[in-house]
Enzyme design. Structure first.
Site, PDB file in Angstrom:
ATOM      1  N   PHE A 127      65.613  26.569  57.172  1.00 24.15           N
ATOM      2  CA  PHE A 127      66.698  26.838  56.361  1.00 24.15           C
ATOM      3  C   PHE A 127      66.908  25.266  55.985  1.00 24.15           C
ATOM      4  CE2 PHE A 127      71.127  26.544  54.850  1.00 24.15           C
ATOM      5  CZ  PHE A 127      71.038  27.718  54.021  1.00 24.15           C
ATOM      6  N   ASP A 199      67.845  26.621  66.358  1.00 27.67           N
ATOM      7  CA  ASP A 199      69.022  27.155  65.355  1.00 27.67           C
ATOM      8  C   ASP A 199      68.994  28.446  65.320  1.00 27.67           C
ATOM      9  OD1 ASP A 199      70.562  28.084  63.139  1.00 27.67           O
ATOM     10  OD2 ASP A 199      69.867  26.495  61.709  1.00 27.67           O
ATOM     11  N   TYR A 224      79.539  33.227  61.065  1.00 26.13           N
ATOM     12  CA  TYR A 224      79.772  34.290  60.128  1.00 26.13           C
ATOM     13  C   TYR A 224      78.972  35.279  60.015  1.00 26.13           C
ATOM     14  CZ  TYR A 224      77.711  30.334  57.558  1.00 26.13           C
ATOM     15  OH  TYR A 224      76.786  29.344  57.386  1.00 26.13           O
ATOM     16  N   LYS A 225      77.736  35.171  60.365  1.00 26.54           N
ATOM     17  CA  LYS A 225      76.818  36.290  59.963  1.00 26.54           C
ATOM     18  C   LYS A 225      76.786  37.293  60.992  1.00 26.54           C
ATOM     19  CE  LYS A 225      73.497  32.619  58.568  1.00 26.54           C
ATOM     20  NZ  LYS A 225      73.564  32.674  56.974  1.00 26.54           N
ATOM     21  N   ARG A 373      66.301  40.720  50.420  1.00 27.23           N
ATOM     22  CA  ARG A 373      66.536  40.472  51.860  1.00 27.23           C
ATOM     23  C   ARG A 373      67.619  41.607  52.235  1.00 27.23           C
ATOM     24  NH1 ARG A 373      68.362  35.243  54.645  1.00 27.23           N
ATOM     25  NH2 ARG A 373      70.225  35.745  53.348  1.00 27.23           N
TER      26      ARG A 373
END
Length: 414
Positions: A127, A199, A224-225, A373
């Site tokens: 990322f 990560d 938050y995922k 995605r």
């Protein structure tokens, strides 16, 4: 063809051991939500927890809540709850701050634990923030940052044994959903005398992560995922117990002091994981995350993983059957051991296709230049959701509905 897929979806959902867990989330009517790899759905426990935090804890108890309602201990209490999902024993995870802050703090501290080594490895497919911060750490410590794909990292670690300070990687490619072997890469790094920094943003809450078992060194992740802590939810940091005493981080805030209320003018770090705390946490968000994690109560990560693989495998099967000849190509490995909890498809018109899907109540997202995605949170996504998503995508692609003017202009967030 579609009748057979519908029968299969119904049978898979009827046998789903997590079917009842879906009720732990407040899902909009007639929406298929396949973007939980970006922002998780709202857990049913969160609104009441936030209301209590605002009206009673803050509104009535005021500053007394730091003691009376356990605000001070919330970062470690929530960290331990996350630790149970990522294979970390109590006292090794702290929640708070953003992923970027946690990443900077832990990556720089990891590099300091290997003085004299001049190389920091990171993934060119990481990322962007991970790459930016790796470069920043390199500048601050005078390290050479080398971008090495995860598949080549073990060979480079062996060739550069004695030179690598830290290898910073993610188990799941945020674009394609490809899953890498955490245990193998961690072992390769340790064999070279290096530390590993993981990560876990696209892994925590989605698949078993056995940090203690693989002898991981450091890890960070967002709330938050797949943890569904809400927009901007606090991140977390994992510090293996064996590294905590020597953890020398750059952001030495007062919450990480051994005696924070002594108000000393010089910093003395706390002797345990709490030294990784920085400043006053965003309590309302932290308490929302803590409540969100109760959605995992009584749920084993192996069960989550089994359903996740069923969902992603069924999506690939539906795509093979229904999207053939419509310009889509798979970007996610088919082998279950190499697949995270998302599936990506390539298409030259990725953005308008996703926008048209969203207009029909099927929410995924896209990543430039050509990836659609779809993320699958096993706690609330069904096989029927999967089939509906692919059917809608087929209809859009066949009719050209995505070429309507309304779907051509990209907003800031895609």
């Amino acid at each position: 063809m579609t009748h057979d897929l519908a029968a299969r979806a119904a049978a898979l959902d009827a046998a789903d051991p997590l079917a009842a867990v879906r009720d732990r989330f407040l899902l909009p009517e007639d929406v298929v939500y396949l973007d939980g790899n970006s922002l998780g759905a709202l857990p049913a426990a969160v609104p009441a927890a936030v209301e209590d935090a605002v009206h009673r804890q803050w509104g009535t108890d005021l500053i007394r809540s730091w003691n009376a309602n356990g605000w001070w201990d919330a970062p470690v209490r929530t960290g331990d709850a996350i630790g149970r999902l990522i294979g970390a024993a109590a006292g090794q995870v702290v929640a708070g701050d953003s992923t970027s802050v946690q990443l900077f703090n832990t990556l720089l501290a990891a590099a300091r634990l290997r003085p004299g080594r001049r190389l920091l490895l990171t993934d060119p497919d990481h990322f962007p923030t991970d790459q930016y911060i790796a470069d920043s750490v390199g500048r601050l410590l005078g390290l050479d940052v080398r971008r090495v794909p995860a598949r080549d990292a073990a060979a480079v670690l062996a060739a550069e044994s004695g030179n690598v300070a830290v290898a910073a990687y993610a188990p799941v490619d945020y674009r394609t959903g490809e899953l890498h072997d955490m245990a193998a890469l961690t072992s390769a790094a340790h064999a070279a005398g290096a530390l590993v920094h993981w990560d876990l943003c696209h892994a925590a809450g989605a698949l078993p992560v056995e940090l203690d078992a693989i002898e991981a060194d450091f890890a960070v992740g967002c709330g938050y995922k797949y943890l569904s802590g809400g927009p901007g939810a606090p991140a977390f940091a994992y510090l293996a117990r064996r590294h905590q005493e020597a953890f020398d981080h750059p952001l030495t805030g007062w919450h990480g002091h051994a005696e924070p209320f002594a108000m000393a003018g010089t910093y003395t770090p706390a002797p345990d994981v709490t030294r990784a705390r920085v400043g006053t946490p965003a309590l309302l968000s932290l308490l929302a995350l803590e409540a969100a994690l109760t959605a995992f109560d009584g749920v084993g990560m192996k069960t989550v993983r089994a359903k996740s693989l069923s969902l992603t495998g069924f999506f690939q099967e539906c795509a093979d059957t229904l999207l053939d000849g419509l310009g889509f190509t798979p970007a996610t490995p088919r082998e279950p051991a190499r697949r995270g909890s998302q599936v990506a498809l390539r298409h030259p018109e990725a953005y308008p296709l996703v926008a048209a899907l969203t207009a029909r109540g099927v929410i995924g997202d896209m990543r430039a230049p050509d990836l659609l995605r779809f993320g699958f949170n096993a706690l609330y996504v069904t096989h029927a959701d999967v089939l509906r998503a692919v059917r809608e995508l087929r209809d859009i692609a066949m009719t050209g509905a995505h070429r309507a003017p309304a779907f051509q202009s990209r907003p800031t967030v895609t």
